[in-house]
Design a protein around this motif. Structure first.
Motif, PDB file in Angstrom:
ATOM      1  N   ALA A 200       0.814  -1.228   0.000  1.00  0.00           N
ATOM      2  CA  ALA A 200       0.000   0.000   0.000  1.00  0.00           C
ATOM      3  C   ALA A 200       0.844   1.273   0.000  1.00  0.00           C
ATOM      4  O   ALA A 200       0.442   2.290  -0.572  1.00  0.00           O
ATOM      5  CB  ALA A 200      -0.942  -0.005   1.200  1.00  0.00           C
ATOM      6  N   GLU A 201       2.022   1.221   0.625  1.00  0.00           N
ATOM      7  CA  GLU A 201       2.841   2.435   0.743  1.00  0.00           C
ATOM      8  C   GLU A 201       3.876   2.577  -0.376  1.00  0.00           C
ATOM      9  O   GLU A 201       4.647   3.533  -0.401  1.00  0.00           O
ATOM     10  CB  GLU A 201       3.541   2.438   2.116  1.00  0.00           C
ATOM     11  CG  GLU A 201       2.551   2.598   3.271  1.00  0.00           C
ATOM     12  CD  GLU A 201       3.233   2.536   4.631  1.00  0.00           C
ATOM     13  OE1 GLU A 201       4.471   2.662   4.693  1.00  0.00           O
ATOM     14  OE2 GLU A 201       2.515   2.350   5.636  1.00  0.00           O
ATOM     15  N   LEU A 202       3.888   1.626  -1.310  1.00  0.00           N
ATOM     16  CA  LEU A 202       4.857   1.702  -2.411  1.00  0.00           C
ATOM     17  C   LEU A 202       4.406   2.714  -3.463  1.00  0.00           C
ATOM     18  O   LEU A 202       3.224   2.974  -3.628  1.00  0.00           O
ATOM     19  CB  LEU A 202       5.022   0.322  -3.060  1.00  0.00           C
ATOM     20  CG  LEU A 202       5.565  -0.800  -2.174  1.00  0.00           C
ATOM     21  CD1 LEU A 202       5.643  -2.102  -2.965  1.00  0.00           C
ATOM     22  CD2 LEU A 202       6.937  -0.457  -1.604  1.00  0.00           C
ATOM     23  N   ASP A 203       5.373   3.244  -4.174  1.00  0.00           N
ATOM     24  CA  ASP A 203       5.086   4.190  -5.254  1.00  0.00           C
ATOM     25  C   ASP A 203       4.689   3.387  -6.499  1.00  0.00           C
ATOM     26  O   ASP A 203       5.522   3.039  -7.331  1.00  0.00           O
ATOM     27  CB  ASP A 203       6.328   5.049  -5.533  1.00  0.00           C
ATOM     28  CG  ASP A 203       6.079   6.109  -6.605  1.00  0.00           C
ATOM     29  OD1 ASP A 203       4.992   6.089  -7.226  1.00  0.00           O
ATOM     30  OD2 ASP A 203       6.977   6.931  -6.840  1.00  0.00           O
ATOM     31  N   GLN A 204       3.400   3.115  -6.595  1.00  0.00           N
ATOM     32  CA  GLN A 204       2.919   2.222  -7.647  1.00  0.00           C
ATOM     33  C   GLN A 204       3.168   2.791  -9.048  1.00  0.00           C
ATOM     34  O   GLN A 204       3.535   2.060  -9.971  1.00  0.00           O
ATOM     35  CB  GLN A 204       1.426   1.941  -7.458  1.00  0.00           C
ATOM     36  CG  GLN A 204       0.906   0.873  -8.392  1.00  0.00           C
ATOM     37  CD  GLN A 204      -0.446   0.307  -7.986  1.00  0.00           C
ATOM     38  OE1 GLN A 204      -1.199  -0.111  -8.844  1.00  0.00           O
ATOM     39  NE2 GLN A 204      -0.755   0.277  -6.706  1.00  0.00           N
ATOM     40  N   LYS A 205       2.994   4.109  -9.193  1.00  0.00           N
ATOM     41  CA  LYS A 205       3.173   4.738 -10.507  1.00  0.00           C
ATOM     42  C   LYS A 205       4.587   4.504 -11.030  1.00  0.00           C
ATOM     43  O   LYS A 205       4.796   4.206 -12.219  1.00  0.00           O
ATOM     44  CB  LYS A 205       2.882   6.244 -10.401  1.00  0.00           C
ATOM     45  CG  LYS A 205       2.852   6.944 -11.740  1.00  0.00           C
ATOM     46  CD  LYS A 205       2.510   8.417 -11.568  1.00  0.00           C
ATOM     47  CE  LYS A 205       2.539   9.130 -12.920  1.00  0.00           C
ATOM     48  NZ  LYS A 205       2.285  10.580 -12.781  1.00  0.00           N
ATOM     49  N   GLU A 206       5.567   4.602 -10.135  1.00  0.00           N
ATOM     50  CA  GLU A 206       6.960   4.423 -10.532  1.00  0.00           C
ATOM     51  C   GLU A 206       7.303   2.945 -10.725  1.00  0.00           C
ATOM     52  O   GLU A 206       7.943   2.558 -11.711  1.00  0.00           O
ATOM     53  CB  GLU A 206       7.877   5.036  -9.453  1.00  0.00           C
ATOM     54  CG  GLU A 206       9.293   5.346  -9.920  1.00  0.00           C
ATOM     55  CD  GLU A 206       9.362   6.332 -11.082  1.00  0.00           C
ATOM     56  OE1 GLU A 206      10.248   6.118 -11.939  1.00  0.00           O
ATOM     57  OE2 GLU A 206       8.535   7.258 -11.151  1.00  0.00           O
ATOM     58  N   PHE A 216       0.100  -3.503 -11.200  1.00  0.00           N
ATOM     59  CA  PHE A 216       0.223  -4.421 -10.077  1.00  0.00           C
ATOM     60  C   PHE A 216      -0.828  -5.522 -10.256  1.00  0.00           C
ATOM     61  O   PHE A 216      -1.881  -5.308 -10.851  1.00  0.00           O
ATOM     62  CB  PHE A 216      -0.015  -3.701  -8.751  1.00  0.00           C
ATOM     63  CG  PHE A 216       1.196  -2.989  -8.205  1.00  0.00           C
ATOM     64  CD1 PHE A 216       2.216  -2.544  -9.035  1.00  0.00           C
ATOM     65  CD2 PHE A 216       1.303  -2.743  -6.842  1.00  0.00           C
ATOM     66  CE1 PHE A 216       3.325  -1.888  -8.538  1.00  0.00           C
ATOM     67  CE2 PHE A 216       2.409  -2.083  -6.318  1.00  0.00           C
ATOM     68  CZ  PHE A 216       3.421  -1.653  -7.162  1.00  0.00           C
ATOM     69  N   GLY A 217      -0.535  -6.697  -9.733  1.00  0.00           N
ATOM     70  CA  GLY A 217      -1.508  -7.778  -9.769  1.00  0.00           C
ATOM     71  C   GLY A 217      -2.538  -7.634  -8.657  1.00  0.00           C
ATOM     72  O   GLY A 217      -2.400  -6.803  -7.753  1.00  0.00           O
ATOM     73  N   GLU A 218      -3.572  -8.451  -8.740  1.00  0.00           N
ATOM     74  CA  GLU A 218      -4.615  -8.467  -7.718  1.00  0.00           C
ATOM     75  C   GLU A 218      -4.500  -9.743  -6.886  1.00  0.00           C
ATOM     76  O   GLU A 218      -4.107 -10.800  -7.398  1.00  0.00           O
ATOM     77  CB  GLU A 218      -6.003  -8.394  -8.362  1.00  0.00           C
ATOM     78  CG  GLU A 218      -6.247  -7.138  -9.180  1.00  0.00           C
ATOM     79  CD  GLU A 218      -6.136  -5.843  -8.363  1.00  0.00           C
ATOM     80  OE1 GLU A 218      -6.379  -5.891  -7.130  1.00  0.00           O
ATOM     81  OE2 GLU A 218      -5.802  -4.802  -8.955  1.00  0.00           O
TER      82      GLU A 218
END
Length: 250
Positions: A200-206, A216-218
Motif C-alpha cells: 500500500a505504501e509503495l510508489d505504484q506509478k513508478e 500491479f496484480g490483484e
C-alpha cells in the motif's frame, strides 16, 4: 477408500485474515470442498470478517489463533483442534504468513533480520512439521508456500525478506522430493507486486514501469493459482516455484 472420503477435510491458511491470505480463503471456499482453518496472529476482527465472507459463499470454517513463529503455540493450537475433530484431516497447508521489515542491510538490526526469517522460514517449518506426518499417513496432501519474486532474484532493501523467501524455495524443492511417493505435492507461489496491505505504501506509478504488464496484480489472481495447486488437478506438479508477477522476472 470410501472411509477416507467421508472424513471431514480441511485446508489451513496461515495469515488468512487479510490481503492475499483472505483472497485465498475466499477462492478455496468457491472452488473446493474444504472446511477452512483461517489462522491469524493478532487481528481477530479481520479473521472473523474473512470467515464471514467464506460463510456468505456457502463455505464453512473457523478462525484459529497462533503465532507461526512460536512452535509451542502452533502445536498446542493444532493438537487442541485435532482432539476436538478426531475424524477430520487437514489435507491442504497454505503457508502464507509473512512480514517485511525493509531497510538497507548495513543498517539492518538483528530484530528486523530475525523477525522476518522467523515468520517466513521458521513459520513454514513450525506449521508444516506439525502436520506432515498426518499427511503422510493420509497418503494425500497439498503444501503451498507463498514466497516472492524477492526470493528468486533478490531485492535491494529486502535482504532479510529475500533470504527468508529464498530459503523457503529451497525447502519447497527438497520436501517435494521426500513426500511425492505419498501423493503429497509441495509447491511455491512467487508473487511480484500485488495490490495488498504490504504494498500500500509503495510508489505504484513508478514501480509499475518495471512490470511488463504495466500494472500491479490483484490478490484474487494469486488466489486462483493457489486454488488450482490445492486441487487434485495439480497432482503432477510438485517442487515447482510458479511466478505470478506480470513478467517482471522470468
Amino acid at each position: 477408500m470410501k472411509e477416507k472420503k467421508n472424513k471431514p477435510k480441511y485446508a489451513l491458511i496461515t495469515g488468512g485474515s487479510r490481503g492475499i491470505g483472505r483472497a485465498i480463503c475466499i477462492q478455496l471456499a468457491k472452488d473446493l470442498d474444504y472446511g477452512l482453518l483461517i489462522n491469524y496472529n493478532g487481528n481477530k476482527e479481520a479473521a472473523q470478517q474473512t470467515l464471514n465472507e467464506v460463510e456468505d459463499l456457502g463455505g464453512k470454517g473457523e478462525i484459529m489463533q497462533f503465532d507461526v513463529t512460536d512452535a509451542e503455540a502452533v502445536n498446542k493450537a493444532l493438537d487442541t483442534w485435532h482432539s476436538k475433530n478426531k475424524d477430520a484431516v487437514v489435507e491442504v497447508i497454505v503457508n502464507n504468513a509473512g512480514i517485511t521489515k525493509d531497510g538497507l542491510f548495513m543498517w539492518m538490526n538483528q530484530d528486523d533480520w530475525n523477525s522476518v526469517i522467523n515468520t517466513s522460514l521458521n513459520g513454514f517449518y513450525n506449521v508444516t512439521n506439525a502436520l506432515i506426518q498426518k499427511l503422510l499417513v493420509n497418503k494425500y496432501g497439498r503444501v503451498i508456500n507463498m514466497v516472492s519474486v524477492s526470493g528468486l532474484k533478490g531485492t535491494p532493501g529486502q535482504v532479510n525478506y529475500s533470504a527468508a523467501k529464498g530459503a523457503v524455495i529451497g525447502a519447497t524443492k527438497a520436501l517435494a522430493q521426500e513426500v511425492a511417493k505419498r501423493n503429497i505435492t509441495v509447491n511455491a507461489v512467487a508473487p511480484g507486486f500485488i495490490n495488498s496491505d504490504m504494498t500500500a505504501e509503495l510508489d505504484q506509478k513508478e514501480l509499475k514501469k518495471m512490470v511488463p504488464a504495466n500494472r500491479f496484480g490483484e490478490a484474487e489472481e494469486v488466489a486462483h493459482l493457489v486454488s488450482f495447486l490445492a486441487s487434485n488437478k495439480a497432482s503432477y506438479i510438485t517442487g515447482e516455484v510458479i511466478n505470478i508477477n506480470g513478467g517482471i522476472y522470468s
